[in-house]
Design an enzyme around this catalytic site. Sequence first.
Site, mmCIF file in Angstrom:
data_model
loop_
_atom_site.group_PDB
_atom_site.id
_atom_site.type_symbol
_atom_site.label_atom_id
_atom_site.label_comp_id
_atom_site.label_asym_id
_atom_site.label_seq_id
_atom_site.Cartn_x
_atom_site.Cartn_y
_atom_site.Cartn_z
ATOM 1 N N HIS A 51 40.817 42.545 36.453
ATOM 2 C CA HIS A 51 40.736 43.012 37.837
ATOM 3 C C HIS A 51 41.341 44.403 38.018
ATOM 4 O O HIS A 51 42.327 44.767 37.388
ATOM 5 C CB HIS A 51 41.424 42.015 38.781
ATOM 6 N N ASP A 52 40.674 45.199 38.849
ATOM 7 C CA ASP A 52 41.131 46.532 39.258
ATOM 8 C C ASP A 52 41.112 47.545 38.126
ATOM 9 O O ASP A 52 41.691 48.628 38.266
ATOM 10 C CB ASP A 52 42.531 46.462 39.891
ATOM 11 N N GLY B 189 44.710 43.568 33.790
ATOM 12 C CA GLY B 189 44.427 44.176 35.084
ATOM 13 C C GLY B 189 44.937 45.602 35.202
ATOM 14 O O GLY B 189 45.879 46.011 34.531
#
Length: 268
Positions: free
Chosen positions: A121-122, A139
């Site tokens: 994520h991100d 992440g």
Amino acid sequence: MSMIDPTARIEDGAVIGEGTSVGPYCMIGPHVVIGNNCKLIGHVHITAQTTIGDDCTIYPFVSLGTPPQALSYRGELTRLEIGQGCTIREQVTMNAGSVGGGGVTRVGDRGYFMNCSHVGHDCQVGNDVIFATSATLGGHCEIGDFVFIGGLSAVHQFTRIGPQVMVGGVCGVRGDVIPFGLVNGQYASLEGLNIIGMKRRKFTRERLATVRAFYQKLFHGPGIFAERLSEVQPLAAEDPAIAEILAFIAGGQHRALCLPADGGNRLG
């Protein structure tokens, strides 16, 4: 005209581009936008606010836009953006962003993601990257253009990898890797410059010699690293690659710099 297998499940609201084929047993959520001339071979799962550019090929059992693997996640609708011309092989996973990390995971154009690789994520992933089998990003990682990550290698969350870096296989990358760097080892250390990659990007012999001399002064010269870093600052004017490396070092926030295993790691 799009070609949709009758066993595929496409929820209302999803957008499928012209010339895109959706194979057997694919599942596409209501907020997904898929570009033109893509090929979903079969058993592909796409959810969240995921957008996929034109001319991508996605192999079976790929999962895109699934929730961030973050304890703070509370079911928010977030984004995954994938560029054009990507090849995403079997069992690749790419998570959507988290609210705390900006809400968007981005993957650039023409990436080649081998089986079982993962984008957390991100993450912000550049263009023309290659992730070998089971290459994994935690992440919030930042990955530059033309980066190669070897098989079974893992990049710690919040780590930056500069453009044109080569990461060897079975590496744990815990520190930021300078542009054009070559890293290897169980806990990755800097082993030099990615000369082969630089030649592919049309570096002349003279440019290679200039950047190599800078690298030696910075990472293998006398004294502690902070002193050497200060001394080489004027060399930024000698070549754009040197300026890029120095700017990358100056921009570090979350992780220490990945350094050579020998004397180059004398920080002070």
